[in-house]
Write a protein that holds these residues in place. Sequence first.
Motif, mmCIF file in Angstrom:
data_model
loop_
_atom_site.group_PDB
_atom_site.id
_atom_site.type_symbol
_atom_site.label_atom_id
_atom_site.label_comp_id
_atom_site.label_asym_id
_atom_site.label_seq_id
_atom_site.Cartn_x
_atom_site.Cartn_y
_atom_site.Cartn_z
ATOM 1 N N LEU A 138 29.550 20.974 5.259
ATOM 2 C CA LEU A 138 28.517 19.764 6.040
ATOM 3 C C LEU A 138 29.744 18.965 7.498
ATOM 4 C CD1 LEU A 138 25.563 19.422 3.668
ATOM 5 C CD2 LEU A 138 26.174 21.148 5.946
ATOM 6 N N ALA A 139 30.180 18.530 6.498
ATOM 7 C CA ALA A 139 31.111 17.143 7.403
ATOM 8 C C ALA A 139 31.686 18.201 8.571
ATOM 9 C CB ALA A 139 31.996 16.548 6.099
ATOM 10 N N THR A 140 32.971 19.319 8.245
ATOM 11 C CA THR A 140 33.013 19.196 9.458
ATOM 12 C C THR A 140 32.774 21.221 10.781
ATOM 13 O OG1 THR A 140 34.115 20.789 7.926
ATOM 14 C CG2 THR A 140 35.108 19.025 8.906
ATOM 15 N N ASP A 141 31.808 21.763 9.573
ATOM 16 C CA ASP A 141 31.403 23.168 10.514
ATOM 17 C C ASP A 141 30.638 23.401 11.783
ATOM 18 O OD1 ASP A 141 33.466 24.062 8.748
ATOM 19 O OD2 ASP A 141 32.097 25.420 7.868
ATOM 20 N N GLY A 142 30.018 21.977 11.821
ATOM 21 C CA GLY A 142 28.899 21.878 12.610
ATOM 22 C C GLY A 142 29.498 22.617 14.383
ATOM 23 N N PRO A 143 28.728 22.728 15.330
ATOM 24 C CA PRO A 143 27.491 22.821 15.388
ATOM 25 C C PRO A 143 26.419 23.791 14.803
ATOM 26 C CG PRO A 143 28.522 23.492 16.921
ATOM 27 C CD PRO A 143 29.040 23.631 16.734
ATOM 28 N N PHE A 144 25.522 23.240 13.910
ATOM 29 C CA PHE A 144 24.515 24.332 12.741
ATOM 30 C C PHE A 144 23.907 25.148 13.613
ATOM 31 C CE2 PHE A 144 26.536 21.095 9.810
ATOM 32 C CZ PHE A 144 26.866 21.838 9.185
ATOM 33 N N ARG A 145 23.148 24.559 14.656
ATOM 34 C CA ARG A 145 22.287 25.369 15.466
ATOM 35 C C ARG A 145 22.567 26.651 15.553
ATOM 36 N NH1 ARG A 145 18.440 25.090 20.638
ATOM 37 N NH2 ARG A 145 18.927 22.279 20.642
ATOM 38 N N GLU A 146 23.727 26.913 16.423
ATOM 39 C CA GLU A 146 24.072 28.486 16.361
ATOM 40 C C GLU A 146 25.155 29.058 15.474
ATOM 41 O OE1 GLU A 146 25.468 25.699 18.554
ATOM 42 O OE2 GLU A 146 24.096 25.957 19.912
ATOM 43 N N LYS A 147 25.384 28.604 14.196
ATOM 44 C CA LYS A 147 25.604 29.573 12.528
ATOM 45 C C LYS A 147 24.382 29.387 12.631
ATOM 46 C CE LYS A 147 29.314 28.228 10.790
ATOM 47 N NZ LYS A 147 30.442 27.413 10.232
ATOM 48 N N LEU A 148 23.226 28.595 12.083
ATOM 49 C CA LEU A 148 22.506 29.313 11.558
ATOM 50 C C LEU A 148 21.215 30.583 12.637
ATOM 51 C CD1 LEU A 148 20.726 25.707 10.295
ATOM 52 C CD2 LEU A 148 20.787 28.183 8.788
ATOM 53 N N ILE A 149 21.528 29.844 13.466
ATOM 54 C CA ILE A 149 20.961 31.716 14.932
ATOM 55 C C ILE A 149 21.604 32.913 14.003
ATOM 56 C CG2 ILE A 149 20.606 32.110 16.777
ATOM 57 C CD1 ILE A 149 19.324 29.156 17.647
ATOM 58 N N ILE A 151 23.161 33.762 12.004
ATOM 59 C CA ILE A 151 22.649 34.158 10.509
ATOM 60 C C ILE A 151 21.890 35.402 10.681
ATOM 61 C CG2 ILE A 151 21.936 33.622 8.077
ATOM 62 C CD1 ILE A 151 24.003 31.365 7.854
ATOM 63 N N ASP A 152 20.129 34.065 10.801
ATOM 64 C CA ASP A 152 19.467 35.472 11.186
ATOM 65 C C ASP A 152 19.006 34.589 12.003
ATOM 66 O OD1 ASP A 152 17.193 36.035 8.746
ATOM 67 O OD2 ASP A 152 16.333 35.938 11.158
ATOM 68 N N ASP A 153 18.600 35.013 12.890
ATOM 69 C CA ASP A 153 17.782 34.775 14.524
ATOM 70 C C ASP A 153 16.573 34.444 14.201
ATOM 71 O OD1 ASP A 153 16.581 37.103 14.156
ATOM 72 O OD2 ASP A 153 17.620 38.180 16.305
ATOM 73 N N GLY A 154 15.775 34.634 13.014
ATOM 74 C CA GLY A 154 14.343 33.785 13.209
ATOM 75 C C GLY A 154 14.916 31.775 12.896
ATOM 76 N N VAL A 158 10.564 29.167 17.531
ATOM 77 C CA VAL A 158 10.015 27.918 17.595
ATOM 78 C C VAL A 158 8.705 27.959 17.171
ATOM 79 C CG1 VAL A 158 8.937 25.798 18.955
ATOM 80 C CG2 VAL A 158 10.371 27.917 20.387
ATOM 81 N N GLU A 159 8.326 28.918 16.602
ATOM 82 C CA GLU A 159 6.774 29.232 15.544
ATOM 83 C C GLU A 159 7.223 28.194 14.223
ATOM 84 O OE1 GLU A 159 3.652 29.942 15.191
ATOM 85 O OE2 GLU A 159 4.099 29.028 17.145
ATOM 86 N N LEU A 160 8.772 29.157 13.269
ATOM 87 C CA LEU A 160 9.266 28.799 12.031
ATOM 88 C C LEU A 160 9.812 27.025 12.388
ATOM 89 C CD1 LEU A 160 11.375 30.418 10.321
ATOM 90 C CD2 LEU A 160 12.406 28.133 10.852
ATOM 91 N N TRP A 161 9.835 26.696 13.066
ATOM 92 C CA TRP A 161 10.523 24.937 12.876
ATOM 93 C C TRP A 161 8.269 24.117 13.110
ATOM 94 C CZ3 TRP A 161 14.662 23.387 11.506
ATOM 95 C CH2 TRP A 161 15.376 24.320 11.648
ATOM 96 N N ARG A 162 7.582 24.692 13.581
ATOM 97 C CA ARG A 162 6.478 24.130 13.914
ATOM 98 C C ARG A 162 5.430 25.028 12.846
ATOM 99 N NH1 ARG A 162 1.343 25.144 14.760
ATOM 100 N NH2 ARG A 162 1.463 27.562 14.105
ATOM 101 N N THR A 163 6.154 25.854 11.770
ATOM 102 C CA THR A 163 5.248 26.105 10.595
ATOM 103 C C THR A 163 5.788 24.735 9.620
ATOM 104 O OG1 THR A 163 5.482 28.074 11.567
ATOM 105 C CG2 THR A 163 4.919 27.509 8.771
ATOM 106 N N ILE A 164 6.731 24.641 10.003
ATOM 107 C CA ILE A 164 8.280 24.176 8.573
ATOM 108 C C ILE A 164 7.184 22.644 8.527
ATOM 109 C CG2 ILE A 164 10.109 22.623 7.978
ATOM 110 C CD1 ILE A 164 11.560 24.721 8.433
#
Lengths: 423, 366
Positions: A138-149, A151-154, A158-164
Motif C-alpha cells: 500500500l505504501a509504494t504501489d500507488g496510484p491506485f485509481r489506475e491499478k484498480l480500473i 483489474i476491473d473497469d467496474g 461512477v454508479e459503483l461509487w454512488r452505490t457505495i
Amino acid sequence: MTDISQSGPVLAADGTPLKRSLSRALRMQKLRALMLIAPLLLFILVTFILPVADMLFRSVENRIVQDTLPRTVEALADWDPASGQLPEEAVFAAMAADLQIAAKEKTHTRVAKRLNYENPGVSSVFRKSGRKVGKWDLATDGPFREKLIEIDDGWGDVELWRTIKTYSGSFTSGYFLNAVDMQLGAEGPEIRPENERIYNTMLVRTMRMSLIITFSCILLGYPVAWILANLPARKANLLLILVLLPFWTSLLVRTSAWKILLQQQGVINDTLVWIGLVDDANRLVLINNELGTIIAMTHILLPFMILPMYSVMQTINPSYLRAAKSLGATDWTAFWRVYFPQTVPGIGAGSILVFILAVGYYITPALVGGTKGTFISNLIAYHISTSGNWGLGAALGAILLAVVLLLYWVYDKVVGIDNVKLG
Amino acid sequence: MADASNVDAFVEFERVQKSYDGENLVVKDLNLTMPKGEFLTMLGPSGSGKTTCLMMLAGFETATHGDIRLDGTSINNIPPHKRGIGMVFQNYALFPHMTIAENLSFPLEVRKMGKSEREEKVKRALDMVEMGAFGGRRPAQLSGGQQQRIALARALVFEPELVLMDEPLGALDKQLREKMQFEITHLAHRLGITVVYVTHDQTEALTMSDRVAVFDDGRIQQIAPPDQLYESPENSFVAQFIGENNTLEGTVKEINNGIALVQLDDGELIDCKPVNVSQPGERTRVSIRPERVEYNKDRLQAGVHTLKAEVLEFIYMGDIFRTRLRVAGNDEFIIKTRNAPDQVRLQPGQQIEIGWLPEDCRALDA
C-alpha cells in the motif's frame, strides 16, 4: 369504624388507604398467576418474539458497508456523486486498503453481495479485485485509481461509487424500497424500471387471492356449518370428525392429492372428457395457475371457517326462526333478517382466521401455484433460503405484517372486533 | 268440511294424531273445539303431548293424522307464516340483534306495512304492556319480566285473533309470575283474543283460564272450567294432578241412591260419590281434598261413616294448618284447616276421628 361520609380516601380497618391494602392483597395473586405463565412467556420470548424482532431489524440494518470499508466510507464523505466525476485518488487508496484487510478476513465477498443487491455486477468487481489487492504494498504501489480500473473497469463506473456512498449508513431504507419496487437513485427514492418490478404485483395478488379464498370458504362453509349445527348431536359429531379429518392428514399429502385431481391428465379432466363436457384437445388448465392455488387453499382452509361458524350457529336457538315464521316471515326472510345477522360474528371470526392464514401461506402455492399462483410468502422464502438476501426478505415480511394489521384495523372499524366470536 | 264442524268453533282439533318415530303416538286421537275469545290452557306433565299440540296448531309440526281447523278452514297444509297466529315462546325468542322497536316492527314489515303505520302500531303495543320507554333498547338490556312483556307485545302487535303461549312464565320468579298471570289474562279478555296457553304449572292453569285441558299420555284426560276440574275430577290422574289430593284404595260394596259404600283395604267403610265406578266389587281409588276433611265431631253430619286417624305431624303455615295423618294405613293423608280463633291445633300422637260429606269423596278409577 370508618365513616363512609368522611372526606379523603376510604381507609381499611388498620388505617391504611383501602386502595393500597387491596392492591397489596392482590399482588400475591398476580405474582402467582405470572409465575404460572412464566415458562410459556419465556419460551415465546426466546423462540418467537426475539427472532422475529431480529429478523425485522435486519430489514433496516446496514452496518456491513461501514464495518468492512471504513476508510473508503470516510474518504467518500466529501465526494459528490452528482458531479459525474470519479472520486479522487485518496478514495481509491482507501478502497485498496480496505479491500486488503477485507480480503484477508474474507469479508469482501459479503459486502460485495450486499452491494450487488442494489447494483448488480458489483459482486464480481469486488471478488476479482480482492484476490489481487492482497499482494499490493500500500505504501509504494500507488496510484491506485489506475491499478484498480486495470483489474476491473467496474471501478471506473461512477454508479459503483454512488452505490457505495448511498449504502454507507448504518441503517438503510433500501430493503423496504426494494420491497415496494423502488430504489435509491441519485435523487432519492425512485420507481424501478418496469421490467424489474415484481413485489407490488405479488403483494396485490396475494391480497386478492386471499380474499377470493376467504369468500369461497364462506360460501362453501356456511351451509356445512348450518347442517352441523342443526343435526342431532350424535350425527353432528360424526360429521364434525369428517370436517376435522384433513387436520390429521399431512398438508403435503392433501396438496399432492389436488395435483393428481387437477392436472391436465388428472381425474377431473379425465372425467370431464369422458362425459363429453370437455374436448380431449382442450383439457382445462386447473393447476399451476391462480385457479389451482385457490381450489387447493380453499379446501385446506375450509375447516378454519367452518369451526367458528359452527360454534356460533350452535348457540342460536332454533326458536328464533320459529318466532320469525310465526310473526309472518317467509323462510327466506326469517333466515336473512333473523338467522344470518346472528351468524355474522362467526363469519367474521372465520374470515379473519382464513384470511390471515392465507396471506402467509407458502407450501400450497409453491406446489400447485406454478408461476402465476404463487404468493408473496414464496418470494420471502426464496430470499431467506435461496438468494440469502435476508434484509429484503425481512422487509417483505414486515410489509406483509403491516398490511395484515392494517386490514385488521379496518375490519375492527367496519365490523367491530367485539363482534367476533369463536363460540 | 266446514259444515261438518261446530258453527261456534274457532279452533278445532278433529281426531288428531302425531307420531315422531312411526312407532309411538305422542298425541292420541285428540278432539277439541274452542269458541272465539276463549282462554284455554293445556296442562300436563312433560311428555304428555301438550306442546306438540301447540306446535301443530302453530304449524311447526305436521299432524300425522286428523284435521286441524282454524275458523272453519283446515290449516294442515298452510305454512306457519301464513297462519297469522301470534306466538309467545318459552325463552321469549326476542331477536337479539334488533332493538325492541325493531322486534315489534318485524311482523309489520313482513306484512309490507307503511312506516308511519308501523311506528304507530309499535308505539301502541309498547304502551299496552307499559314498556313505551324501552323501544330503543336491546333485549339483553331488559330483565326477564320486561322481555316477557315485549314478547307478548310482539305476538299481539299484528293483531292476530289467536295467540299461542308456550310456558311463557316458566323463567320468571314466583312474584313476577303471579303478576304476569293477571296481566296476561286481563289483556287477553280486553282485546277479546283467543288464547291457547301451555303450562305444567297447575296454579297458573287454574287462575288464568276459562277452560283447562288436562293432558296425559297423549290424550285429554278432562277438559273443564277450573272450578269443575278441581272439585269434580273425572279420574284419578286429574284428581292427583290438580291441587293436593288424598287417595285411599278400596272395593265398592254397594251403590245406593247415588252413594257408593266403599270398603277400604283395612276393612273400614266409607261413603263416596261414584264417579267412574258402576257396580259392586269394582276396585276404586277414593279421592278427598285436604280442605274438605272434617275432624270436629260437632260439624260432622250425623250418621256418616268416620275413620280413625293418628296425627303424625302438625305444620303451622300461617293462614292454614297442615296436618299429616295416618288413615287406613296411608301415612301421607293431609288435612288443611283454616287458622281461625276457635280452631283446634292437633298434637302429634293424638287419635282423632275424621269424616266428610259423601259428595266430596269421589270414587274414581283404580
